[in-house]
Design a protein around this motif. Sequence first.
Motif, short mmCIF file in Angstrom:
data_model
loop_
_atom_site.label_atom_id
_atom_site.label_comp_id
_atom_site.label_asym_id
_atom_site.label_seq_id
_atom_site.Cartn_x
_atom_site.Cartn_y
_atom_site.Cartn_z
N ILE A 78 0.83 -1.21 0.00
CA ILE A 78 0.00 0.00 0.00
C ILE A 78 0.86 1.25 0.00
O ILE A 78 0.58 2.21 -0.73
N VAL A 79 1.91 1.28 0.82
CA VAL A 79 2.80 2.45 0.86
C VAL A 79 3.43 2.68 -0.51
O VAL A 79 3.51 3.82 -0.99
N ARG A 80 3.85 1.61 -1.17
CA ARG A 80 4.42 1.76 -2.51
C ARG A 80 3.39 2.30 -3.49
O ARG A 80 3.70 3.14 -4.34
N ALA A 81 2.17 1.82 -3.39
CA ALA A 81 1.12 2.30 -4.29
C ALA A 81 0.79 3.76 -4.03
O ALA A 81 0.60 4.54 -4.97
N LEU A 82 0.74 4.17 -2.78
CA LEU A 82 0.48 5.58 -2.46
C LEU A 82 1.56 6.48 -3.02
O LEU A 82 1.30 7.62 -3.44
N ALA A 83 2.80 5.99 -3.05
CA ALA A 83 3.92 6.80 -3.52
C ALA A 83 3.90 7.03 -5.04
O ALA A 83 4.66 7.85 -5.54
N THR A 84 3.03 6.33 -5.75
CA THR A 84 2.98 6.50 -7.21
C THR A 84 2.24 7.77 -7.61
O THR A 84 2.27 8.15 -8.77
N ARG A 85 1.54 8.41 -6.67
CA ARG A 85 0.77 9.61 -7.00
C ARG A 85 1.25 10.78 -6.14
O ARG A 85 1.37 10.65 -4.94
N ARG A 86 1.51 11.90 -6.80
CA ARG A 86 1.85 13.10 -6.05
C ARG A 86 0.60 13.64 -5.36
O ARG A 86 -0.50 13.54 -5.89
N PRO A 87 0.74 14.21 -4.17
CA PRO A 87 -0.43 14.69 -3.45
C PRO A 87 -0.98 15.98 -4.04
O PRO A 87 -0.24 16.76 -4.65
N GLU A 88 -2.27 16.20 -3.87
CA GLU A 88 -2.85 17.50 -4.17
C GLU A 88 -2.23 18.54 -3.24
O GLU A 88 -2.01 18.27 -2.05
N PRO A 89 -1.93 19.75 -3.73
CA PRO A 89 -1.33 20.76 -2.84
C PRO A 89 -2.25 21.20 -1.73
O PRO A 89 -1.80 21.69 -0.70
N ALA A 90 -3.57 21.04 -1.94
CA ALA A 90 -4.53 21.46 -0.92
C ALA A 90 -5.82 20.68 -1.12
O ALA A 90 -6.01 19.99 -2.13
N LEU A 91 -6.72 20.80 -0.14
CA LEU A 91 -8.01 20.12 -0.18
C LEU A 91 -9.12 21.11 0.17
O LEU A 91 -8.93 22.01 1.00
N ASN A 92 -10.26 20.92 -0.50
CA ASN A 92 -11.47 21.71 -0.25
C ASN A 92 -11.34 23.14 -0.80
O ASN A 92 -10.36 23.50 -1.44
N ARG A 93 -12.37 23.94 -0.51
CA ARG A 93 -12.43 25.30 -1.04
C ARG A 93 -11.54 26.22 -0.23
O ARG A 93 -11.63 26.26 1.00
N PRO A 94 -10.69 27.00 -0.88
CA PRO A 94 -9.80 27.91 -0.14
C PRO A 94 -10.57 29.11 0.39
O PRO A 94 -11.64 29.47 -0.12
N PRO A 95 -10.01 29.77 1.41
CA PRO A 95 -10.64 30.99 1.92
C PRO A 95 -10.48 32.12 0.91
O PRO A 95 -9.64 32.07 -0.01
N ALA A 96 -11.29 33.17 1.08
CA ALA A 96 -11.19 34.32 0.17
C ALA A 96 -9.80 34.94 0.24
O ALA A 96 -9.28 35.43 -0.77
N ALA A 97 -9.19 34.92 1.41
CA ALA A 97 -7.84 35.45 1.57
C ALA A 97 -7.14 34.67 2.66
O ALA A 97 -7.75 34.31 3.68
N VAL A 98 -5.85 34.38 2.45
CA VAL A 98 -5.04 33.72 3.47
C VAL A 98 -4.39 34.80 4.32
O VAL A 98 -3.64 35.63 3.81
#
Length: 611
Positions: A459-479
């Motif tokens: 499973i760890v090897r399989a997870l490593a085949t995909r780069r992660p999304e930089p973020a999740l969900n809707r971002p705020p109007a301003a950081v």
Amino acid sequence: MATPSRPSSGQRTSFPSPYEQPAPAGAEGWQSLYPYNMLFQPERRAVDEAKFWFCDSQHWPTVLKPFETIGPELSTKCLGQFNTRHFLVPPANGVECRIHQGYVYHHPLTVERDEAAARVPEFRRRAGYYFAHWDALLDNWKRKVLTTIRELEALRFTELPDVQPYEEIERGVGLDATETLLGGYDQLLALCHRAWQYHFEFLNLGYAAYLDLFQACGQWFPGIPDQAVAAMVQGVDMELFRPDDELKRLAKLAVELGLEHLLTVPCPGQDTLDAVARAPRGRDWLDAWEAARDPWFNFTSGNGFYADDRYWRDDPALPLGYIRDYVLRLRRGENVDRRVTELVAERERITGEYAALLDPAQRPDLEAKLRLARKVYPYVENHNFYIEHWSMGVFWRKTRQLSALLHRAGFWPGESDMLYLTRDEARGALFDFASGWARGSAPVGPDHWPPEVERRRRIVRALATRRPEPALNRPPAAVTEPFSIMLWGITSEQVRSWLADCATTGDLTGLAASPGRADGPARIVHSPAELDLVRDGEILVAPVTAPSWAPVFGRIRATVTDIGGVMSHAAIVCREYSLPAVTGTGSASTRIRTGQRILVDGTAGTVTLLD
């Protein structure tokens, strides 16, 4: 939350929901690898989808094995306690942490404006005491950390005896060897927790002092570049650079003693040290090597967050390879030292020019903020050596010793395979081993764990085949959360860049992290194991760099990273080594290819693709 929405232009306006992202092929059931409190749980979907989570690939750029979750668990817990319970930092409590498909995600916990204002007096009282007694408290901190390291070093995980010694019967001890074994494991975890508490005791105060200077300069000098404020604190002495300085000193000594021909062989290693030992005056050099090794070679090629990081003290090929490069540069007549005098001169010039713009009555305020920032600034990097590198290096060494003990008992196929268990599961396996010994019967673990470890390995090897999304969900109007901006480079502009369909073509924009311009062929480096591939004159492009990569900076012309703010390790180290850098590009390591010519403008924060 629905699938990320896209307007007619094709650019998405939100990131994927963790609840709707399918696992990579072969990684189904990955959730069983990690603690429940680190996962996005179905019953919390409405709560967690309402939050914006960013991937902390600055500290955890690759997939975590289950035991390695101790890093994000303890670091976020201890970050929170000092912000929220110790110092009452006005703008921020800490970060929530989740693991999604093997990668670490954070959600910053901001403080409402009214509560933040109410915190200010108590923060000033508590932080003010630390600032007023900084040197004495920091000396005490170092004693505490060194004591923790000694206690970690003293732990031993050895085979259990056939029977308890008769002398213990005479003394009526009434305990067996598993008391030490099980207690040693509990102590190992407790000491790791203690080290992480010490990690954050001073850290956010260092950031707070810099942030205070940064915000004051923004008010006094509207439009002042971030780099100008950073330059006002550069050129200070930092222990984090001591390991690299020791390598340079050893390289110079080799030239002085006429030993350089022995240290410039291809692939230097233990046989190199043996050859030096036989050479005239070789003993003098080896004495200096041993003096540097303890403690300065307690330094990892990575960042200390992973159990398989290679440490200089354990693998002499690592420091010897860097020494070889320095000897070759010295032969060419190059200066290998940091340009500290130039950095200080530039610091004083910039500070003087801006101070001259102030009303004379305001200058004492600037001078006071500068004195404080320069006093506390070194800790922002120095703690890395003592905690991430030295303390965690010992922790991982002891973890591997314990794993090897249970490996010999048949609990898993590889010596380090305990890393595929969570730390709570490891405690259960250890008790199973101890209980079987006590009864004189076979434990259950050798039947249960080997196939499960192999499943998790796949499973760890399989997870490593995909780069992660930089973020999740809707971002705020301003950081707006200041620590996320300074450390991770999570700005509104960066989030918009992540949302853009930038996997196509075009130049990159990031943060102006270290001034200067340089062009050359890119070298993509995804892990410390690839550092040996870096050639003279190349531009280092990586998801993130580690402070221990500093010896490589003599070969390269500039640095580009995917993540990191103006106070990230990459930014600070590059400024101190006078190396142009752009951080927080989001996707440089995947969009640029090795050999492609690029132009890095560390003053403007841009990376231009020249071909």
